[in-house]
Design a protein around this motif. Structure first.
Motif, PDB file in Angstrom:
ATOM      1  N   PRO A 184       0.804  -1.218   0.000  1.00 11.32           N
ATOM      2  CA  PRO A 184       0.000   0.000   0.000  1.00 11.32           C
ATOM      3  C   PRO A 184       0.840   1.273   0.000  1.00 11.32           C
ATOM      4  O   PRO A 184       1.964   1.306   0.507  1.00 11.32           O
ATOM      5  CB  PRO A 184      -0.772  -0.100   1.318  1.00 11.32           C
ATOM      6  CG  PRO A 184       0.195  -0.803   2.231  1.00 11.32           C
ATOM      7  CD  PRO A 184       0.980  -1.767   1.355  1.00 11.32           C
ATOM      8  N   ASP A 185       0.279   2.335  -0.555  1.00 12.95           N
ATOM      9  CA  ASP A 185       0.792   3.678  -0.312  1.00 12.95           C
ATOM     10  C   ASP A 185       0.423   4.105   1.098  1.00 12.95           C
ATOM     11  O   ASP A 185      -0.606   3.697   1.651  1.00 12.95           O
ATOM     12  CB  ASP A 185       0.150   4.679  -1.291  1.00 12.95           C
ATOM     13  CG  ASP A 185       0.875   4.780  -2.618  1.00 12.95           C
ATOM     14  OD1 ASP A 185       2.058   4.403  -2.691  1.00 12.95           O
ATOM     15  OD2 ASP A 185       0.242   5.238  -3.588  1.00 12.95           O
ATOM     16  N   TRP A 186       1.247   4.954   1.686  1.00 13.25           N
ATOM     17  CA  TRP A 186       0.896   5.663   2.913  1.00 13.25           C
ATOM     18  C   TRP A 186       1.762   6.914   2.994  1.00 13.25           C
ATOM     19  O   TRP A 186       2.797   6.995   2.339  1.00 13.25           O
ATOM     20  CB  TRP A 186       1.063   4.782   4.155  1.00 13.25           C
ATOM     21  CG  TRP A 186       2.466   4.341   4.467  1.00 13.25           C
ATOM     22  CD1 TRP A 186       3.158   3.326   3.879  1.00 13.25           C
ATOM     23  CD2 TRP A 186       3.352   4.911   5.442  1.00 13.25           C
ATOM     24  NE1 TRP A 186       4.416   3.217   4.421  1.00 13.25           N
ATOM     25  CE2 TRP A 186       4.563   4.166   5.386  1.00 13.25           C
ATOM     26  CE3 TRP A 186       3.236   5.956   6.360  1.00 13.25           C
ATOM     27  CZ2 TRP A 186       5.653   4.450   6.211  1.00 13.25           C
ATOM     28  CZ3 TRP A 186       4.325   6.230   7.184  1.00 13.25           C
ATOM     29  CH2 TRP A 186       5.508   5.488   7.108  1.00 13.25           C
ATOM     30  N   ARG A 187       1.325   7.875   3.768  1.00 12.35           N
ATOM     31  CA  ARG A 187       2.010   9.166   3.798  1.00 12.35           C
ATOM     32  C   ARG A 187       2.554   9.451   5.195  1.00 12.35           C
ATOM     33  O   ARG A 187       1.787   9.664   6.149  1.00 12.35           O
ATOM     34  CB  ARG A 187       1.095  10.299   3.363  1.00 12.35           C
ATOM     35  CG  ARG A 187       0.626  10.189   1.916  1.00 12.35           C
ATOM     36  CD  ARG A 187       0.020  11.502   1.441  1.00 12.35           C
ATOM     37  NE  ARG A 187       1.016  12.559   1.347  1.00 12.35           N
ATOM     38  CZ  ARG A 187       1.721  12.822   0.242  1.00 12.35           C
ATOM     39  NH1 ARG A 187       1.545  12.109  -0.854  1.00 12.35           N
ATOM     40  NH2 ARG A 187       2.583  13.822   0.238  1.00 12.35           N
ATOM     41  N   SER A 188       3.872   9.473   5.291  1.00 13.02           N
ATOM     42  CA  SER A 188       4.512   9.791   6.564  1.00 13.02           C
ATOM     43  C   SER A 188       4.322  11.248   6.943  1.00 13.02           C
ATOM     44  O   SER A 188       4.494  11.618   8.107  1.00 13.02           O
ATOM     45  CB  SER A 188       6.006   9.482   6.483  1.00 13.02           C
ATOM     46  OG  SER A 188       6.618  10.271   5.478  1.00 13.02           O
ATOM     47  N   ASP A 189       3.973  12.092   5.947  1.00  9.31           N
ATOM     48  CA  ASP A 189       3.792  13.513   6.223  1.00  9.31           C
ATOM     49  C   ASP A 189       2.347  13.856   6.595  1.00  9.31           C
ATOM     50  O   ASP A 189       1.998  15.031   6.733  1.00  9.31           O
ATOM     51  CB  ASP A 189       4.246  14.356   5.035  1.00  9.31           C
ATOM     52  CG  ASP A 189       3.516  14.018   3.738  1.00  9.31           C
ATOM     53  OD1 ASP A 189       2.707  13.061   3.725  1.00  9.31           O
ATOM     54  OD2 ASP A 189       3.766  14.702   2.722  1.00  9.31           O
ATOM     55  N   ALA A 190       1.498  12.851   6.776  1.00 10.60           N
ATOM     56  CA  ALA A 190       0.146  13.107   7.267  1.00 10.60           C
ATOM     57  C   ALA A 190       0.218  13.589   8.714  1.00 10.60           C
ATOM     58  O   ALA A 190       1.217  13.395   9.411  1.00 10.60           O
ATOM     59  CB  ALA A 190      -0.694  11.834   7.180  1.00 10.60           C
ATOM     60  N   ALA A 191      -0.849  14.221   9.168  1.00  9.60           N
ATOM     61  CA  ALA A 191      -0.856  14.803  10.514  1.00  9.60           C
ATOM     62  C   ALA A 191      -0.568  13.767  11.592  1.00  9.60           C
ATOM     63  O   ALA A 191       0.055  14.084  12.611  1.00  9.60           O
ATOM     64  CB  ALA A 191      -2.202  15.480  10.773  1.00  9.60           C
ATOM     65  N   LEU A 226      13.201   4.431  17.421  1.00  9.98           N
ATOM     66  CA  LEU A 226      12.324   5.565  17.154  1.00  9.98           C
ATOM     67  C   LEU A 226      10.871   5.145  17.329  1.00  9.98           C
ATOM     68  O   LEU A 226      10.536   3.960  17.290  1.00  9.98           O
ATOM     69  CB  LEU A 226      12.548   6.076  15.728  1.00  9.98           C
ATOM     70  CG  LEU A 226      13.953   6.565  15.380  1.00  9.98           C
ATOM     71  CD1 LEU A 226      14.009   6.980  13.915  1.00  9.98           C
ATOM     72  CD2 LEU A 226      14.374   7.708  16.289  1.00  9.98           C
ATOM     73  N   LEU A 227       9.987   6.128  17.501  1.00 11.42           N
ATOM     74  CA  LEU A 227       8.572   5.832  17.682  1.00 11.42           C
ATOM     75  C   LEU A 227       8.008   5.179  16.427  1.00 11.42           C
ATOM     76  O   LEU A 227       8.160   5.694  15.318  1.00 11.42           O
ATOM     77  CB  LEU A 227       7.797   7.118  17.984  1.00 11.42           C
ATOM     78  CG  LEU A 227       8.247   7.913  19.217  1.00 11.42           C
ATOM     79  CD1 LEU A 227       7.320   9.112  19.429  1.00 11.42           C
ATOM     80  CD2 LEU A 227       8.300   7.038  20.458  1.00 11.42           C
ATOM     81  N   ALA A 228       7.358   4.040  16.587  1.00  6.60           N
ATOM     82  CA  ALA A 228       6.725   3.358  15.466  1.00  6.60           C
ATOM     83  C   ALA A 228       5.531   4.169  14.985  1.00  6.60           C
ATOM     84  O   ALA A 228       4.751   4.694  15.788  1.00  6.60           O
ATOM     85  CB  ALA A 228       6.284   1.969  15.887  1.00  6.60           C
ATOM     86  N   ARG A 229       5.388   4.259  13.681  1.00  8.44           N
ATOM     87  CA  ARG A 229       4.290   5.040  13.101  1.00  8.44           C
ATOM     88  C   ARG A 229       2.927   4.463  13.450  1.00  8.44           C
ATOM     89  O   ARG A 229       1.925   5.184  13.425  1.00  8.44           O
ATOM     90  CB  ARG A 229       4.455   5.092  11.580  1.00  8.44           C
ATOM     91  CG  ARG A 229       5.758   5.731  11.107  1.00  8.44           C
ATOM     92  CD  ARG A 229       5.645   7.209  11.034  1.00  8.44           C
ATOM     93  NE  ARG A 229       6.941   7.847  10.779  1.00  8.44           N
ATOM     94  CZ  ARG A 229       7.065   9.080  10.304  1.00  8.44           C
ATOM     95  NH1 ARG A 229       5.993   9.796  10.024  1.00  8.44           N
ATOM     96  NH2 ARG A 229       8.257   9.614  10.121  1.00  8.44           N
ATOM     97  N   THR A 230       2.870   3.202  13.763  1.00  4.61           N
ATOM     98  CA  THR A 230       1.593   2.560  14.080  1.00  4.61           C
ATOM     99  C   THR A 230       1.163   2.714  15.521  1.00  4.61           C
ATOM    100  O   THR A 230      -0.028   2.653  15.834  1.00  4.61           O
ATOM    101  CB  THR A 230       1.690   1.054  13.763  1.00  4.61           C
ATOM    102  OG1 THR A 230       2.934   0.556  14.288  1.00  4.61           O
ATOM    103  CG2 THR A 230       1.626   0.798  12.263  1.00  4.61           C
ATOM    104  N   THR A 231       2.135   2.879  16.431  1.00  3.60           N
ATOM    105  CA  THR A 231       1.808   2.820  17.865  1.00  3.60           C
ATOM    106  C   THR A 231       2.236   4.044  18.657  1.00  3.60           C
ATOM    107  O   THR A 231       1.743   4.253  19.772  1.00  3.60           O
ATOM    108  CB  THR A 231       2.471   1.596  18.510  1.00  3.60           C
ATOM    109  OG1 THR A 231       3.898   1.737  18.426  1.00  3.60           O
ATOM    110  CG2 THR A 231       2.040   0.305  17.817  1.00  3.60           C
ATOM    111  N   GLY A 232       3.174   4.830  18.128  1.00  7.53           N
ATOM    112  CA  GLY A 232       3.695   5.964  18.880  1.00  7.53           C
ATOM    113  C   GLY A 232       4.632   5.568  19.988  1.00  7.53           C
ATOM    114  O   GLY A 232       4.936   6.372  20.882  1.00  7.53           O
TER     115      GLY A 232
END
Length: 253
Positions: free
Chosen positions: A70-77, A144-150
């Motif tokens: 999938p696409d996903w955007r790391s620059d999303a809020a 680093l903080l995981a994008r899925t869980t923080g």
């Protein structure tokens, strides 16, 4: 949506996977038994870069796997969290209709996608309540903080959290973007905690491990025929097959 079929792999491009309207590509064997072992494969921090994983996904699908990218955007809020979790929900609900197994799938990620994938196993209560069958982290960083869980995976491990599934790691020894020490440190932390982990290293860099080369002019990774990158991608594809329980005869870790 478009599709194309090669000798061994069929590709469906542009499937919408969630309420946000983001798209994914599905790579699957042109022939084979159903349901195929399923892999959800996340790209790294570059926004909407599912295309750069095409060489790896195609190679992995030739092992008899359904690979969803999938696409996903790391620059999303939210750093991409909602889109990543939407892709998880899609696999759980729709992989069967694509010829795969949505009940038991492997979650894999490259670069920033690797930490995001491991976070799902460490904190399933934050990501839909179910762990994948295994996690494959490719050229990742885990402090680093995981994008899925923080939450940082290494911090979760230090706090006693258990991924609960096998973790397979691959990293290039020439990686200067995210040096291989990141995967080595995670492997050691998992071993110390008594968790199931494998680590393999390849003679390539951050882009090469997914069968690409970084193009400065385009500021993105592009497919390459470099021998080291091709060998590294084949290694990763084999690891994905092993994680799915679908390794071909003669492949071993």
């Amino acid at each position: 949506m478009t599709s194309d079929t090669g000798a061994a792999v069929r590709v469906e491009r542009g499937l919408v996977y969630g309420p946000g309207g983001k798209q994914l590509d599905a790579y699957r064997p042109a022939q084979g038994s159903r349901p195929a072992p399923t892999v959800l494969l996340w790209h790294g921090i570059g926004p909407d870069e599912r295309d750069i994983l095409a060489p790896l996904a195609h190679t992995a699908a030739a092992h008899g796997l359904l690979v969803l990218v999938p696409d996903w955007r790391s620059d999303a809020a939210d750093g991409g969290r909602a889109q990543l979790l939407e892709s998880l929900a899609f696999v759980r609900g729709e992989a069967g209709g694509l010829g795969g197994d949505g009940e038991s799938f492997v979650l894999a990620g490259w670069s920033a996608g690797a930490g995001a994938a491991l976070g799902v196993a460490l904190r399933p209560e934050d990501t839909g309540g179910r762990r994948p069958a295994a996690v494959v982290g490719v050229a990742g960083r885990y402090d680093l903080l995981a994008r899925t869980t923080g939450s940082a995976p290494l911090a979760d491990l230090a706090a006693g959290r258990d991924p609960g599934v096998p973790v397979h790691l691959v990293h290039g020894t020439r990686d200067t973007v995210l040096p291989p020490e990141h995967s080595r440190d995670l492997a050691q932390a998992l071993r110390t905690a008594g968790r199931a982990v494998t680590l393999q290293e390849s003679d390539t860099d951050h882009a090469g491990v997914i069968m690409t080369a970084y193009d400065p002019a385009a500021d993105r990774c592009v497919p390459t025929a470099d021998e080291r990158a091709v060998a590294a991608g084949r290694l990763v594809a084999g690891v994905l097959a092993v994680a799915c329980g679908a390794a071909r005869p003669g492949h071993s870790l």
